[in-house]
Design a protein around this motif. Structure first.
Motif, PDB file in Angstrom:
ATOM      1  N   ARG A  10       0.839  -1.203   0.000  1.00  0.00           N
ATOM      2  CA  ARG A  10       0.000   0.000   0.000  1.00  0.00           C
ATOM      3  C   ARG A  10       0.872   1.251   0.000  1.00  0.00           C
ATOM      4  O   ARG A  10       0.590   2.221  -0.717  1.00  0.00           O
ATOM      5  N   LEU A  11       1.929   1.248   0.790  1.00  0.00           N
ATOM      6  CA  LEU A  11       2.834   2.397   0.830  1.00  0.00           C
ATOM      7  C   LEU A  11       3.598   2.551  -0.477  1.00  0.00           C
ATOM      8  O   LEU A  11       3.826   3.671  -0.943  1.00  0.00           O
ATOM      9  N   VAL A  12       3.975   1.432  -1.077  1.00  0.00           N
ATOM     10  CA  VAL A  12       4.652   1.471  -2.372  1.00  0.00           C
ATOM     11  C   VAL A  12       3.728   2.091  -3.416  1.00  0.00           C
ATOM     12  O   VAL A  12       4.127   2.961  -4.192  1.00  0.00           O
ATOM     13  N   ASP A  13       2.459   1.679  -3.412  1.00  0.00           N
ATOM     14  CA  ASP A  13       1.499   2.202  -4.377  1.00  0.00           C
ATOM     15  C   ASP A  13       1.214   3.686  -4.145  1.00  0.00           C
ATOM     16  O   ASP A  13       1.048   4.447  -5.106  1.00  0.00           O
ATOM     17  N   ILE A  14       1.183   4.112  -2.898  1.00  0.00           N
ATOM     18  CA  ILE A  14       1.024   5.534  -2.586  1.00  0.00           C
ATOM     19  C   ILE A  14       2.239   6.305  -3.099  1.00  0.00           C
ATOM     20  O   ILE A  14       2.106   7.378  -3.685  1.00  0.00           O
ATOM     21  N   GLY A  15       3.420   5.755  -2.900  1.00  0.00           N
ATOM     22  CA  GLY A  15       4.634   6.380  -3.401  1.00  0.00           C
ATOM     23  C   GLY A  15       4.617   6.525  -4.910  1.00  0.00           C
ATOM     24  O   GLY A  15       5.006   7.566  -5.452  1.00  0.00           O
ATOM     25  N   ILE A  16       4.134   5.513  -5.594  1.00  0.00           N
ATOM     26  CA  ILE A  16       4.030   5.566  -7.060  1.00  0.00           C
ATOM     27  C   ILE A  16       3.038   6.649  -7.465  1.00  0.00           C
ATOM     28  O   ILE A  16       3.305   7.428  -8.395  1.00  0.00           O
ATOM     29  N   LEU A  17       1.917   6.720  -6.785  1.00  0.00           N
ATOM     30  CA  LEU A  17       0.918   7.760  -7.042  1.00  0.00           C
ATOM     31  C   LEU A  17       1.548   9.150  -6.936  1.00  0.00           C
ATOM     32  O   LEU A  17       1.400   9.989  -7.832  1.00  0.00           O
ATOM     33  N   LEU A  60       9.258   5.768  -2.513  1.00  0.00           N
ATOM     34  CA  LEU A  60       9.638   4.353  -2.626  1.00  0.00           C
ATOM     35  C   LEU A  60       8.803   3.454  -1.724  1.00  0.00           C
ATOM     36  O   LEU A  60       8.942   2.236  -1.757  1.00  0.00           O
ATOM     37  N   GLY A  61       7.928   4.052  -0.917  1.00  0.00           N
ATOM     38  CA  GLY A  61       7.068   3.257  -0.045  1.00  0.00           C
ATOM     39  C   GLY A  61       7.726   2.820   1.241  1.00  0.00           C
ATOM     40  O   GLY A  61       7.246   1.924   1.916  1.00  0.00           O
ATOM     41  N   LYS A  62       8.819   3.454   1.602  1.00  0.00           N
ATOM     42  CA  LYS A  62       9.506   3.112   2.848  1.00  0.00           C
ATOM     43  C   LYS A  62       8.853   3.792   4.049  1.00  0.00           C
ATOM     44  O   LYS A  62       8.952   3.305   5.165  1.00  0.00           O
ATOM     45  N   ILE A  88      -4.960   9.061  -1.737  1.00  0.00           N
ATOM     46  CA  ILE A  88      -4.102   8.240  -0.879  1.00  0.00           C
ATOM     47  C   ILE A  88      -4.948   7.243  -0.093  1.00  0.00           C
ATOM     48  O   ILE A  88      -4.607   6.063   0.007  1.00  0.00           O
ATOM     49  N   TYR A  89      -6.059   7.708   0.433  1.00  0.00           N
ATOM     50  CA  TYR A  89      -6.975   6.845   1.197  1.00  0.00           C
ATOM     51  C   TYR A  89      -7.465   5.690   0.321  1.00  0.00           C
ATOM     52  O   TYR A  89      -7.470   4.537   0.755  1.00  0.00           O
ATOM     53  N   GLU A  90      -7.868   6.003  -0.907  1.00  0.00           N
ATOM     54  CA  GLU A  90      -8.362   4.959  -1.816  1.00  0.00           C
ATOM     55  C   GLU A  90      -7.303   3.900  -2.098  1.00  0.00           C
ATOM     56  O   GLU A  90      -7.582   2.717  -2.083  1.00  0.00           O
ATOM     57  N   VAL A  91      -6.081   4.342  -2.326  1.00  0.00           N
ATOM     58  CA  VAL A  91      -4.994   3.384  -2.561  1.00  0.00           C
ATOM     59  C   VAL A  91      -4.767   2.546  -1.303  1.00  0.00           C
ATOM     60  O   VAL A  91      -4.648   1.326  -1.374  1.00  0.00           O
ATOM     61  N   TYR A  92      -4.748   3.201  -0.149  1.00  0.00           N
ATOM     62  CA  TYR A  92      -4.449   2.512   1.109  1.00  0.00           C
ATOM     63  C   TYR A  92      -5.543   1.506   1.475  1.00  0.00           C
ATOM     64  O   TYR A  92      -5.254   0.397   1.889  1.00  0.00           O
TER      65      TYR A  92
END
Length: 96
Positions: A10-17, A60-62, A88-92
């Motif tokens: 989820r954090l990686v995907d937020i980082g990509i967003l 990087l989602g770290k 961000i909420y939707e991705v998470y």
């Protein structure tokens, strides 16, 4: 051999967003360091607003982005902070 860390997807995907939003501003802002410096001058009265390392870790989602940094980043990304939070909420929430 060094063990590779597994980051929360989820954090990686937020980082990509967030990274994609930064890059969508145009080639001038594609590089993190340049983005930080330009926005520092353009929006934040030449005051430090985020470090390259911190933005890199978020993208990087770290690390999860804090509310304070999300508001600043929303301004830098030329987006409404409420809309950014929703994205961000939707991705998470949609990743299990």
């Amino acid at each position: 051999m060094a063990e590779r860390k597994n980051y929360d997807q989820r954090l990686v995907d937020i980082g990509i967003l967030l990274s994609n939003k930064r890059k969508a501003l145009g080639p001038l802002y594609g590089n993190r360091e340049k983005f930080i410096e330009l926005r520092k001058e353009e929006l934040f009265n030449s005051e430090d607003w985020i470090s390259n390392r911190h933005l890199t870790n978020i993208e990087l989602g770290k690390n999860m982005i804090s509310i304070e940094k999300m508001i600043l980043l929303a301004a830098a990304l030329e987006t409404d902070p409420v809309e950014l939070f929703k994205e961000i909420y939707e991705v998470y929430i949609n990743k299990n």
